[in-house]
Design a protein around this motif. Structure first.
Motif, mmCIF file in Angstrom:
data_model
loop_
_atom_site.group_PDB
_atom_site.id
_atom_site.type_symbol
_atom_site.label_atom_id
_atom_site.label_comp_id
_atom_site.label_asym_id
_atom_site.label_seq_id
_atom_site.Cartn_x
_atom_site.Cartn_y
_atom_site.Cartn_z
ATOM 1 N N LEU A 67 13.852 7.144 -16.602
ATOM 2 C CA LEU A 67 13.207 7.903 -15.541
ATOM 3 C C LEU A 67 12.919 7.008 -14.346
ATOM 4 O O LEU A 67 12.747 5.799 -14.488
ATOM 5 C CB LEU A 67 11.886 8.508 -16.027
ATOM 6 N N ILE A 68 12.811 7.622 -13.188
ATOM 7 C CA ILE A 68 12.293 6.968 -11.989
ATOM 8 C C ILE A 68 11.037 7.722 -11.573
ATOM 9 O O ILE A 68 11.049 8.955 -11.473
ATOM 10 C CB ILE A 68 13.323 6.984 -10.845
ATOM 11 N N VAL A 69 9.947 6.984 -11.368
ATOM 12 C CA VAL A 69 8.688 7.591 -10.920
ATOM 13 C C VAL A 69 8.341 6.981 -9.567
ATOM 14 O O VAL A 69 8.098 5.775 -9.463
ATOM 15 C CB VAL A 69 7.548 7.359 -11.926
ATOM 16 N N ASN A 70 8.312 7.817 -8.536
ATOM 17 C CA ASN A 70 8.018 7.370 -7.179
ATOM 18 C C ASN A 70 6.713 7.966 -6.688
ATOM 19 O O ASN A 70 6.319 9.066 -7.092
ATOM 20 C CB ASN A 70 9.131 7.791 -6.212
ATOM 21 N N ASP A 71 6.052 7.245 -5.802
ATOM 22 C CA ASP A 71 4.873 7.774 -5.121
ATOM 23 C C ASP A 71 5.257 8.146 -3.704
ATOM 24 O O ASP A 71 5.829 7.335 -2.968
ATOM 25 C CB ASP A 71 3.748 6.739 -5.095
ATOM 26 N N ALA A 72 4.973 9.381 -3.332
ATOM 27 C CA ALA A 72 5.298 9.847 -1.986
ATOM 28 C C ALA A 72 4.050 10.255 -1.217
ATOM 29 O O ALA A 72 4.140 10.877 -0.169
ATOM 30 C CB ALA A 72 6.273 11.024 -2.058
ATOM 31 N N SER A 73 2.861 9.896 -1.763
ATOM 32 C CA SER A 73 1.621 10.339 -1.128
ATOM 33 C C SER A 73 1.268 9.503 0.092
ATOM 34 O O SER A 73 0.666 10.008 1.048
ATOM 35 C CB SER A 73 0.467 10.267 -2.141
ATOM 36 N N GLY A 74 1.609 8.217 0.035
ATOM 37 C CA GLY A 74 1.260 7.339 1.147
ATOM 38 C C GLY A 74 -0.221 7.043 1.247
ATOM 39 O O GLY A 74 -0.686 6.477 2.244
ATOM 40 N N GLY A 75 -0.993 7.398 0.209
ATOM 41 C CA GLY A 75 -2.433 7.182 0.238
ATOM 42 C C GLY A 75 -2.813 5.742 -0.015
ATOM 43 O O GLY A 75 -2.030 4.964 -0.558
ATOM 44 N N PRO A 76 -4.052 5.359 0.350
ATOM 45 C CA PRO A 76 -4.482 3.974 0.167
ATOM 46 C C PRO A 76 -4.837 3.624 -1.269
ATOM 47 O O PRO A 76 -5.038 2.458 -1.599
ATOM 48 C CB PRO A 76 -5.726 3.883 1.057
ATOM 49 N N SER A 77 -4.963 4.609 -2.130
ATOM 50 C CA SER A 77 -5.262 4.374 -3.539
ATOM 51 C C SER A 77 -4.463 5.381 -4.353
ATOM 52 O O SER A 77 -3.594 6.071 -3.827
ATOM 53 C CB SER A 77 -6.764 4.511 -3.809
ATOM 54 N N GLY A 78 -4.740 5.474 -5.635
ATOM 55 C CA GLY A 78 -4.002 6.440 -6.434
ATOM 56 C C GLY A 78 -4.164 6.190 -7.907
ATOM 57 O O GLY A 78 -4.939 5.345 -8.347
ATOM 58 N N GLY A 79 -3.403 6.946 -8.713
ATOM 59 C CA GLY A 79 -3.510 6.866 -10.153
ATOM 60 C C GLY A 79 -2.403 6.026 -10.756
ATOM 61 O O GLY A 79 -1.781 5.187 -10.109
ATOM 62 N N TRP A 80 -2.148 6.289 -12.047
ATOM 63 C CA TRP A 80 -1.145 5.569 -12.818
ATOM 64 C C TRP A 80 0.121 6.401 -12.915
ATOM 65 O O TRP A 80 0.071 7.619 -13.011
ATOM 66 C CB TRP A 80 -1.676 5.286 -14.216
ATOM 67 N N ALA A 81 1.254 5.734 -12.924
ATOM 68 C CA ALA A 81 2.502 6.446 -13.158
ATOM 69 C C ALA A 81 2.527 6.993 -14.584
ATOM 70 O O ALA A 81 2.899 8.150 -14.820
ATOM 71 C CB ALA A 81 3.697 5.528 -12.913
ATOM 72 N N GLN A 111 11.842 3.063 -13.964
ATOM 73 C CA GLN A 111 11.615 2.395 -12.686
ATOM 74 C C GLN A 111 10.424 3.041 -12.001
ATOM 75 O O GLN A 111 10.391 4.255 -11.809
ATOM 76 C CB GLN A 111 12.854 2.491 -11.804
ATOM 77 N N ILE A 112 9.423 2.229 -11.664
ATOM 78 C CA ILE A 112 8.208 2.723 -11.020
ATOM 79 C C ILE A 112 8.125 2.109 -9.625
ATOM 80 O O ILE A 112 8.119 0.886 -9.486
ATOM 81 C CB ILE A 112 6.963 2.385 -11.852
ATOM 82 N N ASN A 113 8.061 2.961 -8.620
ATOM 83 C CA ASN A 113 8.111 2.499 -7.236
ATOM 84 C C ASN A 113 6.912 2.985 -6.436
ATOM 85 O O ASN A 113 6.678 4.196 -6.334
ATOM 86 C CB ASN A 113 9.392 2.994 -6.547
ATOM 87 N N HIS A 114 6.163 2.058 -5.893
ATOM 88 C CA HIS A 114 5.125 2.322 -4.892
ATOM 89 C C HIS A 114 3.949 3.140 -5.401
ATOM 90 O O HIS A 114 3.077 3.525 -4.600
ATOM 91 C CB HIS A 114 5.725 3.015 -3.659
ATOM 92 N N THR A 115 3.883 3.454 -6.696
ATOM 93 C CA THR A 115 2.666 4.074 -7.210
ATOM 94 C C THR A 115 1.544 3.037 -7.117
ATOM 95 O O THR A 115 1.796 1.836 -7.071
ATOM 96 C CB THR A 115 2.831 4.514 -8.673
ATOM 97 N N PHE A 116 0.292 3.509 -7.078
ATOM 98 C CA PHE A 116 -0.791 2.541 -6.933
ATOM 99 C C PHE A 116 -0.885 1.662 -8.177
ATOM 100 O O PHE A 116 -1.026 0.452 -8.083
ATOM 101 C CB PHE A 116 -2.117 3.259 -6.671
ATOM 102 N N HIS A 117 -0.800 2.277 -9.360
ATOM 103 C CA HIS A 117 -0.768 1.542 -10.621
ATOM 104 C C HIS A 117 0.477 1.958 -11.401
ATOM 105 O O HIS A 117 1.036 3.029 -11.177
ATOM 106 C CB HIS A 117 -2.003 1.830 -11.470
#
Length: 357
Positions: free
Chosen positions: A105-119, A137-143
């Protein structure tokens, strides 16, 4: 013929894919635009034990919330991309007490927020055993991945590029050093919040082997905020950490051992290996620490011992830099066969004992 053997034969005879649950069958479009959260959660809720939840589509499956998986054993797999648009949400929350496999799997963050959760997060509500995370593959998630109350897990062959912590281990204690493994992963860092590649708050029975750690803007390679049982760190490559490559902060536990061997440490701007913090009592450090056969280049301090007990440092290559080994007053360390070309070899007010025959 035993019941277990009959069951095994039936499982082997089952047609391939008979237990697959396609998220598209529940209405997920995975077109990179549509919010697929409800459809994916419906598929996850309908997932029976022993089944596979399949992520596949023409583009990313966008979610605006947390996908909760409560059953196990199950497989969650691609090929597919999951894109999180919620700025504070975990992407996958795993609540089962039995094996969960996540792969391809690929897990991406698209929120652009200054914080966040775990993939990927294990909830810790129940003791989880024998889970596997591979080729993710984990990209740009906060954790990245949070392992809470988990034993016998394996995290391998992944590429982790979180913005803060890539892997966190909490209350995941195993009796044997090879019970759980983190191996063969590529760790990167994204953004100024990047702190820690692997953070062990409390855990043990863990091998960390054959990983590559790159960068860490203000980060370190390892951070033991409480000393853990049976931790083996072997054959890793660590480059360009801003602080310490391995930072073992002695905490409220004072049992177990740490073995650091065969690692290559390069271009850190702090101590490569640090045990304890200034003013900490050695009694709250691990019962034994063995640092052998490592290679490090050009560190301000290659090994910094602010606290500790039953420490052995042998057959390491510490090239260039300021100090080979620093031992604070009250710290006793046995040394043998180290090759040190730093400006100073052994310094500090601690006691150095020759362990060579």
């Amino acid at each position: 013929m035993s019941t277990l053997l009959i069951l095994a034969m039936l499982l082997l005879a089952a047609p391939a894919g008979a237990q697959d649950v396609q998220i598209t069958a529940f209405g997920a479009r995975c077109d990179g635009v549509t919010d697929d959260t409800r459809a994916i959660q419906a598929a996850a809720t309908a997932l029976p034990a022993g089944a596979s939840l399949i992520f596949a589509g023409p583009a990313a499956c966008r979610v605006n919330g947390t996908i909760v998986v409560s059953v196990g054993p199950v497989v969650i797999r691609g090929p597919g991309i999951v894109e999180q648009v919620c700025g504070t949400c975990d992407t996958f929350l795993l609540r089962s007490a039995t094996a969960i496999v996540i792969r391809d799997l690929i897990v991406n963050d698209a929120s652009g927020g200054p914080s966040g959760g775990w993939a990927i997060a294990f909830s810790g509500e129940q003791l989880n055993t024998r889970s596997r995370i591979s080729n993710v593959q984990i990209n740009h998630t906060f954790h990245g991945i949070r392992l809470t109350n988990a034993v016998g897990y394996a995290v391998y062959g992944n590429t982790l590029n979180a913005r803060a912590t890539n892997i966190q281990v909490d209350a995941s204690l195993s009796p044997h050093s090879d019970e759980s493994r983190i191996f063969g992963n590529l760790f990167g860092c994204r953004g100024p919040a990047c702190q820690t590649h692997i953070e062990i708050n409390s855990g043990g029975g863990l091998e960390i082997t054959g990983n590559k750690f790159l960068g860490g803007t203000t980060g370190i390679g390892f951070d033991l905020r409480a000393s853990s049982s049976s931790l083996v760190i072997v054959g890793n490559q660590m480059e360009n950490q801003s602080a310490s490559s391995m930072d073992f902060g002695c905490g409220g536990f004072h049992w177990g051992s740490i073995v650091v061997s065969g690692n290559h440490l390069g271009a850190s701007r702090g101590s490569y290996i640090r045990l304890g913090h200034a003013g900490q009592a050695s009694a709250v450090c691990p019962e034994s620490v063995v640092i052998v056969g490592n290679e490090s280049d050009n560190a301000p301090t290659h090994v910094e011992l602010q606290a500790g007990r039953d420490i052995f440092i042998g057959s390491n290559l510490f090239r260039a830099g300021g100090v080979g080994v620093y031992a604070a007053p009250g710290v006793s360390v046995a040394v043998c066969g180290n090759f040190i070309t730093a400006a100073q070899r052994y310094v500090g007010g601690g006691q150095y004992l020759s362990a060579c025959d």
